[in-house]
Motif scaffolding. Structure first.
Motif, PDB file in Angstrom:
ATOM      1  N   GLY A 115      -6.412   0.552  -1.102  1.00 41.40           N
ATOM      2  CA  GLY A 115      -5.243   1.427  -1.104  1.00 41.40           C
ATOM      3  C   GLY A 115      -5.450   2.691  -0.278  1.00 41.40           C
ATOM      4  O   GLY A 115      -6.568   3.013   0.145  1.00 41.40           O
ATOM      5  N   PHE A 142      -1.372 -10.045  -5.513  1.00 43.88           N
ATOM      6  CA  PHE A 142      -0.832 -10.240  -4.159  1.00 43.88           C
ATOM      7  C   PHE A 142      -1.432 -11.485  -3.500  1.00 43.88           C
ATOM      8  O   PHE A 142      -1.197 -11.733  -2.319  1.00 43.88           O
ATOM      9  N   ALA A 149       0.835  -1.201   0.000  1.00 43.25           N
ATOM     10  CA  ALA A 149       0.000   0.000   0.000  1.00 43.25           C
ATOM     11  C   ALA A 149       0.875   1.258   0.000  1.00 43.25           C
ATOM     12  O   ALA A 149       0.635   2.206  -0.753  1.00 43.25           O
ATOM     13  N   THR A 162       3.301  -8.431   1.292  1.00 44.97           N
ATOM     14  CA  THR A 162       2.677  -9.436   0.428  1.00 44.97           C
ATOM     15  C   THR A 162       3.674  -9.810  -0.658  1.00 44.97           C
ATOM     16  O   THR A 162       4.443  -8.965  -1.109  1.00 44.97           O
ATOM     17  N   ASN A 203      -3.203   2.462 -14.375  1.00 43.62           N
ATOM     18  CA  ASN A 203      -4.147   1.730 -13.531  1.00 43.62           C
ATOM     19  C   ASN A 203      -5.164   2.688 -12.909  1.00 43.62           C
ATOM     20  O   ASN A 203      -6.355   2.411 -12.862  1.00 43.62           O
ATOM     21  N   ARG A 204      -4.692   3.829 -12.440  1.00 43.00           N
ATOM     22  CA  ARG A 204      -5.629   4.808 -11.857  1.00 43.00           C
ATOM     23  C   ARG A 204      -6.588   5.329 -12.934  1.00 43.00           C
ATOM     24  O   ARG A 204      -7.756   5.574 -12.660  1.00 43.00           O
ATOM     25  N   ASP A 234     -14.802  -1.937  -2.813  1.00 42.02           N
ATOM     26  CA  ASP A 234     -13.450  -1.742  -3.358  1.00 42.02           C
ATOM     27  C   ASP A 234     -12.485  -2.594  -2.535  1.00 42.02           C
ATOM     28  O   ASP A 234     -12.137  -2.246  -1.402  1.00 42.02           O
ATOM     29  N   ALA A 277      -9.847  -5.547   6.588  1.00 43.65           N
ATOM     30  CA  ALA A 277     -10.025  -7.001   6.474  1.00 43.65           C
ATOM     31  C   ALA A 277      -9.185  -7.524   5.329  1.00 43.65           C
ATOM     32  O   ALA A 277      -8.713  -6.761   4.477  1.00 43.65           O
ATOM     33  N   ASP A 278      -9.024  -8.845   5.339  1.00 43.08           N
ATOM     34  CA  ASP A 278      -8.186  -9.523   4.361  1.00 43.08           C
ATOM     35  C   ASP A 278      -9.086 -10.169   3.308  1.00 43.08           C
ATOM     36  O   ASP A 278      -9.933 -10.999   3.646  1.00 43.08           O
ATOM     37  N   ILE A 279      -8.873  -9.812   2.044  1.00 37.71           N
ATOM     38  CA  ILE A 279      -9.746 -10.356   0.989  1.00 37.71           C
ATOM     39  C   ILE A 279      -9.558 -11.859   0.806  1.00 37.71           C
ATOM     40  O   ILE A 279     -10.378 -12.507   0.164  1.00 37.71           O
TER      41      ILE A 279
END
Ligand code: SAM
Length: 258
Positions: free
Chosen positions: A75, A157, A13, A208, A50-51, A71, A123-125
């Motif tokens: 980030g 990641f 991040a 990651t 990417n943005r 989302d 949280a962790d996806i």
């Protein structure tokens, strides 16, 4: 999940924030990111592309009538944020930002907290059921209405063992028909293998790992969705004129409504 901000371990991040010209990074992030840029100079342009993809894709979804967005791997806040883009079309758009890095949660709460309609979940996806339970708890998302499911620049990641396609499928199956997947991801096709290996090596000690995949390995992430034109293409070319920047693919797809 990184539980506290650690200034000795490079964070994906914070390195991304550095690449975008932000202010939320430490020496370890800058040193590692500089090594990555030396190995793969096109990365700066790729990050900007990417943005650009994110902005075009969120606006496209909003114009299709999508009013709520999750989302995943959001980030550190970067303007324009997803809720700002969506709200240009639907002033009442709802957005949940999810990220496992505590620095993201800290900054997001301050910058994105906007009553109930913009929410942050730390949280962790890789634990989609926990993310979905937290979403139900927050009561921001209407599970009977289509959702914009954003996996932007994050699934590289997640290792093969952690089953990125299974994670996407879990969200696909829980959200209403007509939901859209917005996905961008590192792709090693067309990248000098030595550069790709150096980039991967630089991530070895980060929060990651980075797993750049081939197009063939990326396509199954869209299982159960129908790609909308122009399909899965170079990030700089999704509803834009490019030029192509090797290293990243992007696509938007939709679940069938019947
Ligand atoms: C390269 S940034 C992309 C940010 C944003 N999606 C964008 O495209 O501008 C990747 C983000 O994914 C987050 N991330 C990586 N692995 C994650 C995981 N397993 N669960 C939640 N967030 C994760 C990182 O903390 C980082 O903020």
């Amino acid at each position: 999940m990184p539980s506290a901000i650690d200034v000795t371990v490079p964070s994906s991040a914070r390195m991304y924030d550095y690449a975008l010209g932000g202010k939320d990074h430490y020496a370890i992030d800058r040193e590692t990111a500089d090594r990555i840029f030396a190995a793969f100079p096109a990365l700066r342009e790729l990050v900007a592309a990417n943005r650009g993809f994110l902005q075009r894709a969120v606006r496209f979804l909003a114009e299709q009538g999508v009013r709520q967005f999750v989302d995943l791997g959001a980030g550190i806040p970067t303007s324009p944020n997803v809720h700002e883009i969506a709200r240009e079309v639907h002033p009442d758009a709802r957005v949940v930002y999810v990220d496992h890095d505590p620095i993201v949660a800290a900054h997001s709460r301050a910058l994105r907290a906007d009553g109930k309609a913009v929410t942050v979940i730390e949280a962790d996806i890789r634990q989609p059921d926990l993310v979905l339970a937290a979403l139900e708890d927050k009561d921001v998302i209407d599970f009977d209405e289509p959702v914009g499911i954003l996996f932007i620049d994050v699934l590289h990641f997640v290792t093969d063992d952690e089953d990125p396609a299974g994670i996407v499928a879990r969200f696909r199956d829980r959200f209403a028909p007509g939901s859209h997947l917005v996905l961008s991801i590192a792709c090693r096709d067309g990248v000098d293998p030595e550069s790709a290996d150096k980039v991967t090596a630089a991530y070895q000690n980060a929060t990651t790992p980075l797993i750049p995949r081939t197009r063939e390995q990326i396509e199954p992430l869209f299982d159960g969705f129908e790609l909308v034109p122009p399909g899965l293409v170079n990030m700089a070319c999704w509803r834009a004129d490019g030029p192509e920047i090797p290293g990243g693919l992007a696509g938007v797809a939709r679940t069938p409504t019947e």
